[in-house]
Structures are given as C-alpha cells and as structure tokens.
Design a protein around this motif. Structure first.
Motif, PDB file in Angstrom:
ATOM      1  N   GLU A  45     -28.453 -53.402  74.206  1.00 17.89           N
ATOM      2  CA  GLU A  45     -28.236 -54.749  74.711  1.00 17.89           C
ATOM      3  C   GLU A  45     -27.115 -55.406  73.913  1.00 17.89           C
ATOM      4  O   GLU A  45     -27.035 -55.245  72.694  1.00 17.89           O
ATOM      5  CB  GLU A  45     -29.520 -55.571  74.575  1.00 17.89           C
ATOM      6  CG  GLU A  45     -29.375 -56.993  75.100  1.00 17.89           C
ATOM      7  CD  GLU A  45     -30.569 -57.851  74.765  1.00 17.89           C
ATOM      8  OE1 GLU A  45     -31.254 -58.286  75.693  1.00 17.89           O
ATOM      9  OE2 GLU A  45     -30.825 -58.079  73.568  1.00 17.89           O
ATOM     10  N   TYR A  46     -26.270 -56.169  74.592  1.00 16.40           N
ATOM     11  CA  TYR A  46     -25.114 -56.771  73.938  1.00 16.40           C
ATOM     12  C   TYR A  46     -25.308 -58.262  73.707  1.00 16.40           C
ATOM     13  O   TYR A  46     -25.554 -59.029  74.642  1.00 16.40           O
ATOM     14  CB  TYR A  46     -23.852 -56.578  74.787  1.00 16.40           C
ATOM     15  CG  TYR A  46     -23.349 -55.159  74.843  1.00 16.40           C
ATOM     16  CD1 TYR A  46     -23.870 -54.177  74.009  1.00 16.40           C
ATOM     17  CD2 TYR A  46     -22.358 -54.797  75.749  1.00 16.40           C
ATOM     18  CE1 TYR A  46     -23.416 -52.886  74.063  1.00 16.40           C
ATOM     19  CE2 TYR A  46     -21.888 -53.495  75.811  1.00 16.40           C
ATOM     20  CZ  TYR A  46     -22.432 -52.542  74.969  1.00 16.40           C
ATOM     21  OH  TYR A  46     -21.981 -51.254  75.024  1.00 16.40           O
ATOM     22  N   ALA A  47     -25.213 -58.664  72.447  1.00 12.86           N
ATOM     23  CA  ALA A  47     -25.044 -60.055  72.068  1.00 12.86           C
ATOM     24  C   ALA A  47     -23.542 -60.338  72.070  1.00 12.86           C
ATOM     25  O   ALA A  47     -22.736 -59.435  72.318  1.00 12.86           O
ATOM     26  CB  ALA A  47     -25.662 -60.291  70.690  1.00 12.86           C
ATOM     27  N   PRO A  48     -23.110 -61.572  71.788  1.00 12.62           N
ATOM     28  CA  PRO A  48     -21.672 -61.856  71.852  1.00 12.62           C
ATOM     29  C   PRO A  48     -20.803 -60.961  70.977  1.00 12.62           C
ATOM     30  O   PRO A  48     -19.676 -60.642  71.349  1.00 12.62           O
ATOM     31  CB  PRO A  48     -21.603 -63.323  71.398  1.00 12.62           C
ATOM     32  CG  PRO A  48     -22.915 -63.903  71.828  1.00 12.62           C
ATOM     33  CD  PRO A  48     -23.913 -62.804  71.610  1.00 12.62           C
ATOM     34  N   ARG A  71     -27.475 -53.871  70.214  1.00 12.20           N
ATOM     35  CA  ARG A  71     -28.659 -53.389  69.502  1.00 12.20           C
ATOM     36  C   ARG A  71     -29.456 -52.504  70.451  1.00 12.20           C
ATOM     37  O   ARG A  71     -29.657 -52.850  71.608  1.00 12.20           O
ATOM     38  CB  ARG A  71     -29.512 -54.559  69.009  1.00 12.20           C
ATOM     39  CG  ARG A  71     -30.736 -54.106  68.230  1.00 12.20           C
ATOM     40  CD  ARG A  71     -31.476 -55.249  67.581  1.00 12.20           C
ATOM     41  NE  ARG A  71     -30.797 -55.698  66.368  1.00 12.20           N
ATOM     42  CZ  ARG A  71     -30.212 -56.871  66.236  1.00 12.20           C
ATOM     43  NH1 ARG A  71     -30.219 -57.732  67.230  1.00 12.20           N
ATOM     44  NH2 ARG A  71     -29.623 -57.212  65.110  1.00 12.20           N
ATOM     45  N   ARG A 121     -28.660 -51.699  65.080  1.00 13.99           N
ATOM     46  CA  ARG A 121     -27.522 -52.517  65.467  1.00 13.99           C
ATOM     47  C   ARG A 121     -26.284 -51.636  65.573  1.00 13.99           C
ATOM     48  O   ARG A 121     -26.024 -50.811  64.704  1.00 13.99           O
ATOM     49  CB  ARG A 121     -27.298 -53.622  64.444  1.00 13.99           C
ATOM     50  CG  ARG A 121     -26.130 -54.538  64.746  1.00 13.99           C
ATOM     51  CD  ARG A 121     -26.150 -55.743  63.836  1.00 13.99           C
ATOM     52  NE  ARG A 121     -24.903 -56.479  63.910  1.00 13.99           N
ATOM     53  CZ  ARG A 121     -24.785 -57.764  63.646  1.00 13.99           C
ATOM     54  NH1 ARG A 121     -25.850 -58.456  63.302  1.00 13.99           N
ATOM     55  NH2 ARG A 121     -23.625 -58.372  63.708  1.00 13.99           N
ATOM     56  N   ARG A 132     -20.340 -53.130  69.939  1.00 11.38           N
ATOM     57  CA  ARG A 132     -20.256 -53.219  71.396  1.00 11.38           C
ATOM     58  C   ARG A 132     -19.298 -52.162  71.915  1.00 11.38           C
ATOM     59  O   ARG A 132     -18.292 -51.857  71.292  1.00 11.38           O
ATOM     60  CB  ARG A 132     -19.768 -54.603  71.826  1.00 11.38           C
ATOM     61  CG  ARG A 132     -20.793 -55.687  71.618  1.00 11.38           C
ATOM     62  CD  ARG A 132     -20.372 -56.987  72.266  1.00 11.38           C
ATOM     63  NE  ARG A 132     -20.187 -56.863  73.713  1.00 11.38           N
ATOM     64  CZ  ARG A 132     -20.381 -57.857  74.566  1.00 11.38           C
ATOM     65  NH1 ARG A 132     -20.781 -59.039  74.119  1.00 11.38           N
ATOM     66  NH2 ARG A 132     -20.174 -57.687  75.850  1.00 11.38           N
ATOM     67  N   HIS A 156     -30.049 -64.055  73.972  1.00  4.98           N
ATOM     68  CA  HIS A 156     -29.107 -64.260  72.873  1.00  4.98           C
ATOM     69  C   HIS A 156     -28.415 -65.615  72.923  1.00  4.98           C
ATOM     70  O   HIS A 156     -27.682 -65.953  72.006  1.00  4.98           O
ATOM     71  CB  HIS A 156     -28.017 -63.188  72.898  1.00  4.98           C
ATOM     72  CG  HIS A 156     -28.536 -61.822  72.599  1.00  4.98           C
ATOM     73  ND1 HIS A 156     -29.079 -61.484  71.381  1.00  4.98           N
ATOM     74  CD2 HIS A 156     -28.618 -60.714  73.355  1.00  4.98           C
ATOM     75  CE1 HIS A 156     -29.449 -60.213  71.396  1.00  4.98           C
ATOM     76  NE2 HIS A 156     -29.193 -59.726  72.579  1.00  4.98           N
ATOM     77  N   SER A 157     -28.576 -66.351  73.984  1.00  2.00           N
ATOM     78  CA  SER A 157     -27.800 -67.575  74.126  1.00  2.00           C
ATOM     79  C   SER A 157     -28.601 -68.799  73.714  1.00  2.00           C
ATOM     80  O   SER A 157     -29.751 -68.964  74.083  1.00  2.00           O
ATOM     81  CB  SER A 157     -27.366 -67.744  75.588  1.00  2.00           C
ATOM     82  OG  SER A 157     -28.496 -67.789  76.429  1.00  2.00           O
ATOM     83  N   GLU A 213     -38.730 -57.163  70.453  1.00  3.71           N
ATOM     84  CA  GLU A 213     -37.419 -57.677  70.052  1.00  3.71           C
ATOM     85  C   GLU A 213     -37.444 -59.181  69.835  1.00  3.71           C
ATOM     86  O   GLU A 213     -36.804 -59.695  68.915  1.00  3.71           O
ATOM     87  CB  GLU A 213     -36.357 -57.322  71.102  1.00  3.71           C
ATOM     88  CG  GLU A 213     -35.792 -55.932  70.938  1.00  3.71           C
ATOM     89  CD  GLU A 213     -35.036 -55.771  69.633  1.00  3.71           C
ATOM     90  OE1 GLU A 213     -34.132 -56.580  69.341  1.00  3.71           O
ATOM     91  OE2 GLU A 213     -35.349 -54.838  68.883  1.00  3.71           O
ATOM     92  N   GLU A 240     -36.328 -62.971  66.656  1.00  2.00           N
ATOM     93  CA  GLU A 240     -35.519 -64.154  66.923  1.00  2.00           C
ATOM     94  C   GLU A 240     -35.880 -65.279  65.969  1.00  2.00           C
ATOM     95  O   GLU A 240     -37.034 -65.421  65.553  1.00  2.00           O
ATOM     96  CB  GLU A 240     -35.719 -64.627  68.366  1.00  2.00           C
ATOM     97  CG  GLU A 240     -35.197 -63.665  69.413  1.00  2.00           C
ATOM     98  CD  GLU A 240     -35.465 -64.151  70.822  1.00  2.00           C
ATOM     99  OE1 GLU A 240     -35.864 -65.328  70.977  1.00  2.00           O
ATOM    100  OE2 GLU A 240     -35.280 -63.353  71.760  1.00  2.00           O
TER     101      GLU A 240
END
Length: 394
Positions: free
Chosen positions: A51-54, A58, A73, A76, A164-165, A337, A341
């Motif tokens: 999965e992509y965060a900015p 991960r 981690r 990207r 993630h946002s 997951e 957070e």
C-alpha cells in the motif's frame, strides 16, 4: 509455474471475492483474499501487496514465501509501474529491501501490477517466481492486471483499509486534545500524593509513606514514557533521540528490558526461547526497552490479568526477530495495520484502568523503522495477538 494461469482457481476465487465485496466486506481480510488468489491462479512462490502512502509503501498483505515481509516499509514503485500496467522484473536488478526477505533462495522474479483509483496509484500487487518456473506470458500479465483492478475497487469503497490521509489542522487539533487529556491524569496523581506526604507525613505511618512513594514513582515512569510518545508524535520528521546504531546481543538486551518492566507486568512474563547463540542484531540497543515496554503494556491492556505474556526470539538469514504474544481477545484482521496509526485505539480493553493516547504502537513502528527493521501484528492461533519485531543482522 504452469504455461497458462489456473483459470478454474481464478473463476472460483473471483466468485468468492465478489460475494464478499457485494456483502460489503471491503477490508483487509478481503485484500488478503485477492493476494492469495494471485498466488494460486498464477502459480507463484508467494504474493504481496504494498500500500502506498504519499512518500513510501508498506507490505500490508502477503502469502507464501512473502508472508514474513508483512509490515515491511518499502520504497514506492511508481517509476517502475508508470509504463504498462504490469511489469516483470528480475529481483537481482532491484535495490528492493522487500526482495531480500522473501523466503527461499530460488525466488528470482517479480511480476507486479499497479493498483489505481482514478488517476491515483494506491499500491502495487506482486507475484514472485523461482528459477524453476517458466516465464510469465501475456495471460499471466492479464490475470494480474485483473486482480489489481479488484484491489482498486476495494480502495474506491474506502472502508476497512488503512487510511493515510489527514489534514494538518485535524492532526493539530487532535494533538492538543490528546496532550491535555493524557498529561492531566499522571500529573494529578503525582501532585495529590506529594501533597499527602507533605501535609500528613506523621499520620501516614511508614507503610503509608512507602505506598505513596511507590505510586509517585510508578506514575512518574508512566509520565516519562508518555512524554516520549507525545514528542515523537509531534515531530515533523518522525525522528526522536536515540543511541547510535551498532551490533548488540538481542536476547541479553531483551532480558535486561524485562527487568525494567513494572513489577506487576514482569510477573506475567513468560520468557520462552531466547537462545544465547543468536547472531548479533544491528540497531539501537537502548530502544529495545522502550519497544518491549510498549508491546507488553499493550498485551497487558487487552488480555486477562491472570494470563501469561510470552516473549521469544529467533533469527533467519537476513534478520533477527522477537515476538510478544498474549492470550487476549485477539486483534481483528482488519485492525492489524490501523493499530499502528497515531491516536488509534481498539474498542476492546478496560479504558478506565488502562487509559492511553493511542501512541504506543505508533512509537514502536517509528523506532523500529528508523533502524531499518519492521514490526507487525497478527491474530494468534488459539486466541490472542502476536507482535513481531524484525531487525537487521549485524
């Protein structure tokens, strides 16, 4: 790997998958089902989803040879997947930490597909093949592209998957609220007992004075750990002070960290397999006490008070690991997951006796990843939760 995908498995898997999606099950367990289907239909040694965060990715779902990399981690992969929707890459051509941690020395190639919602890449789906497998053909690429589209549909539903946002203002407001609430309780207790000692020293007697001092010491330790968590959560770059990295004896360090736990928690610990002959780990030795304290405190919070909390350690070719396992209610698969957070807390547990800011596991992940390791949670067979930390070998 068969010359063609296993279309029978693909059909059965898609029917089961669509049944879950139509029933509203769009969380992490459904994502795991897509990953398992990718491995089964394409005949790979393992499969995984990043999965992509900015600014990073991960691994949040993986099967087969890739399963030990859950929680890892990674960088990207946009640049590799911006051309065609799928791409076959020899692993020896990658500077990819994930590739180092798939089990089995004969895993040599990765077929990857980007997963999109509109124009945004939300992650990438990968299947890994070995030396004895044939070259994936156009049909294999097409099947992986199809399954990647299913992942995009899961993310478009915006339910149950890691998020993630968040806006800066939301984070700032939450920071103020959490800080004011969490600092107030230990400070109030410490001040109250200090005032009691000052005003009633003689009438308390020796036993009363000893108990008051003990409570002040316990609450001061909690306050110190809380301040560390809050400072870590508030920092813009995620870095907090620590000792220089270097080789250290993980079992010995873990035994020392157990001795620093509160007495009530220490009595619940079952020190299992901590073999003395393990190779050295590479990282920040002083951080292990903080990491272990957070993991065992979390286990204590969500498990019966008369149950044991188990600690063990081991090693593979690339990493050293230690695990903290409890016999509580167990973490839900869709929360494995989310638990990392900032400010998130599970609904179970005794909040009155075990209040928290939801920062402990967040801090653990920051500390471990700073040492080029990773941490993951998973439900424990037979009930309970296992937390696993992996660190590089020296």
């Amino acid at each position: 790997m068969p010359d063609r995908p296993d279309y029978s498995a693909l059909t059965r898997g898609q029917i089961a998958l669509l049944d879950r999606i139509n029933a509203g099950e769009t969380g992490l367990p459904t994502l795991h089902q897509v990953v398992r289907l990718a491995q089964e239909a394409l005949g790979g040694r393992g499969a995984g989803f990043a999965e992509y965060a900015p600014d990073h990715g991960r691994i949040i779902a993986a099967t087969g040879a890739c399963a030990p990399a859950i929680g890892r981690r990674v960088d990207r992969a946009d640049s590799r997947l911006r051309g065609g929707r799928t791409l076959l890459i020899p692993l020896d051509s990658l500077n990819d930490e994930f590739a180092k941690h798939v089990e089995g020395g004969d895993v040599r190639r990765m077929l990857g597909a980007r997963c999109e919602v509109g124009d945004a890449i939300v992650g990438s789906l990968h299947v890994y093949f070995g030396d004895g497998d044939g070259e994936p053909g156009p049909e294999h690429h097409a099947v992986l592209e199809l399954l990647a589209a299913h992942v995009g549909r899961l993310y478009a539903a915006r339910a149950g998957l890691p998020v993630h946002s968040s806006t800066r203002q939301d984070a700032r407001d939450l920071w103020v609220a959490v800080t004011s609430h969490e600092l107030r309780t230990p400070v109030t207790v410490i001040k109250g007992y200090a005032d009691t000692l000052t005003n009633h020293w003689d009438s308390l007697g020796e036993d009363g004075r000893q108990e008051a001092v003990r409570i002040i010491g316990t609450r001061a330790g909690e306050l110190a750990r809380l301040v560390d968590r809050l400072l870590s959560a508030a920092s813009a770059d995620g870095e907090i002070g620590g000792s220089p990295a270097g080789p250290f004896d993980l079992p010995e360090t873990l035994r020392g960290a157990v001795e620093e736990l509160p007495a009530d928690l220490r009595r619940r610990m079952l020190i299992g397999n901590l073999p003395a002959e393990l190779p050295k780990a590479y990282g920040e030795k002083d951080s292990i006490a903080t990491i272990l304290t957070e993991l065992t405190t979390n286990a204590d919070k969500y498990s019966p008070p008369d149950s044991l909390i188990e600690l063990c350690a081991g090693a593979d070719e690339e990493t050293l690991r230690f695990r903290v396992s409890d016999r509580g209610a167990g973490i839900k698969p869709e929360h494995v997951e989310r638990a990392f957070e900032r400010y998130w807390q599970a609904e179970s547990g005794d909040r009155q006796h075990h209040p928290g800011a939801g920062l402990g596991l967040y801090l653990v992940r920051r500390l471990v990843e700073r040492q080029h390791g990773w941490v993951s949670l998973r439900p424990r067979e037979g009930g309970g939760t296992t937390a696993e930390v992996r660190l590089p070998r020296a």
